[in-house]
Enzyme design. Sequence first.
Site, short mmCIF file in Angstrom:
data_model
loop_
_atom_site.label_atom_id
_atom_site.label_comp_id
_atom_site.label_asym_id
_atom_site.label_seq_id
_atom_site.Cartn_x
_atom_site.Cartn_y
_atom_site.Cartn_z
N GLU A 87 0.83 -1.21 0.00
CA GLU A 87 0.00 0.00 0.00
C GLU A 87 0.87 1.26 0.00
OE1 GLU A 87 -2.55 1.66 -1.14
OE2 GLU A 87 -3.07 -0.44 -0.92
C1 LIG Z 1 2.10 -9.77 0.57
C2 LIG Z 1 1.87 -8.69 -0.43
C3 LIG Z 1 0.57 -8.30 -0.72
C4 LIG Z 1 0.35 -7.31 -1.68
N1 LIG Z 1 -0.94 -6.99 -2.03
C5 LIG Z 1 -1.16 -6.19 -3.11
C6 LIG Z 1 -2.47 -6.01 -3.66
O1 LIG Z 1 -3.45 -6.52 -3.13
N2 LIG Z 1 -2.59 -5.27 -4.78
C7 LIG Z 1 -1.53 -4.70 -5.41
O2 LIG Z 1 -1.71 -4.07 -6.45
N3 LIG Z 1 -0.27 -4.84 -4.91
C8 LIG Z 1 -0.06 -5.58 -3.80
N4 LIG Z 1 1.21 -5.74 -3.31
C9 LIG Z 1 2.30 -5.03 -3.94
C10 LIG Z 1 2.86 -3.91 -3.08
O3 LIG Z 1 1.94 -2.87 -2.98
C11 LIG Z 1 4.21 -3.51 -3.70
O4 LIG Z 1 5.12 -4.53 -3.36
C12 LIG Z 1 4.68 -2.16 -3.22
O5 LIG Z 1 3.85 -1.17 -3.75
C13 LIG Z 1 6.11 -1.85 -3.61
O6 LIG Z 1 6.39 -2.17 -4.94
P1 LIG Z 1 7.63 -3.09 -5.29
O7 LIG Z 1 7.55 -4.29 -4.43
O8 LIG Z 1 7.67 -3.31 -6.74
O9 LIG Z 1 8.88 -2.26 -4.83
P2 LIG Z 1 9.65 -1.13 -5.67
O10 LIG Z 1 8.68 -0.19 -6.27
O11 LIG Z 1 10.62 -1.79 -6.57
O12 LIG Z 1 10.43 -0.37 -4.49
C14 LIG Z 1 11.59 -0.91 -3.86
C15 LIG Z 1 12.11 0.11 -2.86
O13 LIG Z 1 12.46 1.32 -3.53
C16 LIG Z 1 11.78 2.42 -2.95
N5 LIG Z 1 11.38 3.33 -4.02
C17 LIG Z 1 10.79 3.03 -5.20
N6 LIG Z 1 10.56 4.15 -5.89
C18 LIG Z 1 10.99 5.18 -5.16
C19 LIG Z 1 11.01 6.60 -5.33
N7 LIG Z 1 10.50 7.17 -6.41
N8 LIG Z 1 11.54 7.35 -4.33
C20 LIG Z 1 12.03 6.78 -3.21
N9 LIG Z 1 12.04 5.46 -3.01
C21 LIG Z 1 11.53 4.67 -3.96
C22 LIG Z 1 10.57 1.84 -2.24
O14 LIG Z 1 10.15 2.65 -1.16
C23 LIG Z 1 11.11 0.49 -1.78
O15 LIG Z 1 11.75 0.64 -0.55
C24 LIG Z 1 1.45 -6.69 -2.32
C25 LIG Z 1 2.75 -7.07 -1.98
C26 LIG Z 1 2.97 -8.07 -1.08
C27 LIG Z 1 4.39 -8.49 -0.81
#
Ligand SMILES: Cc1cc2nc3c(=O)[nH]c(=O)nc-3n(C[C@H](O)[C@H](O)[C@H](O)COP(=O)(O)OP(=O)(O)OC[C@H]3O[C@@H](n4cnc5c(N)ncnc54)[C@H](O)[C@@H]3O)c2cc1C
Length: 594
Positions: free
Chosen positions: A440
């Site tokens: 989220e």
């Molecule tokens: C158990 C679980 C349930 C989930 N449920 C849902 C769901 O129901 N629906 C859904 O759509 N998604 C869901 N997600 C996805 C979740 O919302 C994403 O994992 C999350 O938004 C982060 O995206 P990412 O994992 O690709 O990380 P990334 O976007 O790759 O980020 C990696 C790191 O980089 C940082 N970062 C990235 N961009 C920036 C920036 N511009 N500035 C500063 N820091 C940055 C982030 O803060 C993070 O620490 C779920 C994930 C999990 C693991």
Amino acid sequence: MTVYSAPVEDMRFVLSELLHAETLTELPGYEEATPDLVDAVLGEAGKLCEEVLLPLNRSGDEEGCTYENGVVRLPSGFKEAYEAFVQSGWGSLSADPEYGGQGLPATLGAMVKEMACSTNISLAILPGLTEGAYHLLERWGSDEQKAKWLPKMVEGAWAGTMCLTEPHSGTDLGLIRTRAEPADDGTYKITGTKIFISCGEQDATENIVHLVLAKLPDAPAGIRGISLFLVPKFLVKEDGTLGPRNGVSCGSIEHKMGIKASPTCVMNFEEAEGYLVGPPHKGMRVMFTMMNDARLAVGMQGLGLAEIAYQSAADYAKERLQGRSLAGAKAPDKPADPIIVHPDVRRMLLTMRAYTEGGRALAAWTALNLDIAAKHPDEAARQEADDLVSLLTPIVKAFLTDIGSECANLGVQVFGGHGYIREWGMEQLVRDARIAQLYEGANGIQALDLVGRKMGQHTGRLLRRFFHPGMAFIEAEMENPAMQDFVLPFAKAFGRLQQATAWIAQQGLRDPEEAGAAASDYLRLFGLTALAYLWARMAAVALKKAGDDETGFYKAKLATARFYMTRILPQTSGLFAAIMAGKKPLMDLEAELF
Ligand SMILES: Cc1cc2nc3c(=O)[nH]c(=O)nc-3n(C[C@H](O)[C@H](O)[C@H](O)COP(=O)(O)OP(=O)(O)OC[C@H]3O[C@@H](n4cnc5c(N)ncnc54)[C@H](O)[C@@H]3O)c2cc1C
């Protein structure tokens, strides 16, 4: 095992004595939310959480969800527990009676969410997502869509999901590739793959209503070209009964660190029939209704886990005999004293307690303003409340989930090695709490929302919704001798927050990287200061009640308030210094030298 008794007394204190939530009955639609009804809801919901949800928490973690040929099964007993939860009306507490809901305030709903998350966060996610999807459709759906989808969702027979994330598109949703092709009949064909979709497939509900971000053929590039579609698992016929299976299926479920009883699904959309919700290309705006709702709900996950970690650790610390008190034996008839005599164990317990009770006050204050923003007859009052909710949403999400994780870890520490092994259930809390800091919008992204969007909005109007009451409180209490222990430390932290705000606003205009470098420390500084404001107000209430304190409730409030002001709030000084150090220490090192 973990122990939990619904913290109804503290919830009553926050709702009634701190926030005077009985004034909600003056808002149109909330006339029935009397203190008696609030009491009854807290009591009944708490009982269900203690008796039905909690006993499944450990078994759900151990059994996990299973996947076979596209079918996902929740662990044993979860379907029945979910049914008991929704049939009691806890899933539809704040939904509009027009669609079968109970029309009760979100403030009360927040308390019920906290209890559900304390006792079984995996299970709580399912009705929580449906509630978020309900709010989105209620706000943006056409009349026909609302009539078709909402009653069954409110009933709990159909669940909702949010489908945003794709393999190459997490935080940066502008990168999504899922496509929506217009069909001849006004519907759309949705094609693409979403990953990490919570409850994307499960066997507890008859149908699943996916809210999916996708791009139309003529979409502008990036985040501005996203639209939102409702894509059901089963199509629904004119008469409201279920039709054939739609082109959406679950490809697999993730094996993960925690919330093992909540399925995290890869969802494949293959020319699935979908319906546009809201205007084309405005899908992010539409989805934000659900995301804001979910951010507050995720904050409650952190808070709920902090509460059960605290209760379990306090219980254990009173029983576990190790060592003697440094001030002389406290239980000379026993082989050793209970570990609660040791200052370091008390430090851990009071840290957990101060964060949890303060966090509850923050969450309830935010939810109360959500209710005012929704129902107040005066537009200015609605706007003011809405501003405060917007400002506090990233703080509730990030700060409460950070403290959820910290408290779960402190809980393990109080148990020593017994916290690390599975038997006592404490390590599960650490694993379950970790996700709330990530999904989220990862907490770093919440911090950017606070400094990048909320801080400057309407030339600082949102900030003033916190700064004005904070300043008024300081002025009113500064000369009150009984309040010195509370108002002075709060005033100091408040001053630091104001200075840091001005510095970031100024530096950020010149160089956005400066704001980015300060963001996470600033959010924590804000969260700590907001808790100080609420702790000082709670202390003011408790001081007045000190003479009428049979159970020691108010004495404990004052002691915890003093602990917070003297042992936790000084963190703001370190955070202030870190913010003022600016971006240079972060950005000087070339990427290749990492
Ligand atoms: C158990 C679980 C349930 C989930 N449920 C849902 C769901 O129901 N629906 C859904 O759509 N998604 C869901 N997600 C996805 C979740 O919302 C994403 O994992 C999350 O938004 C982060 O995206 P990412 O994992 O690709 O990380 P990334 O976007 O790759 O980020 C990696 C790191 O980089 C940082 N970062 C990235 N961009 C920036 C920036 N511009 N500035 C500063 N820091 C940055 C982030 O803060 C993070 O620490 C779920 C994930 C999990 C693991």
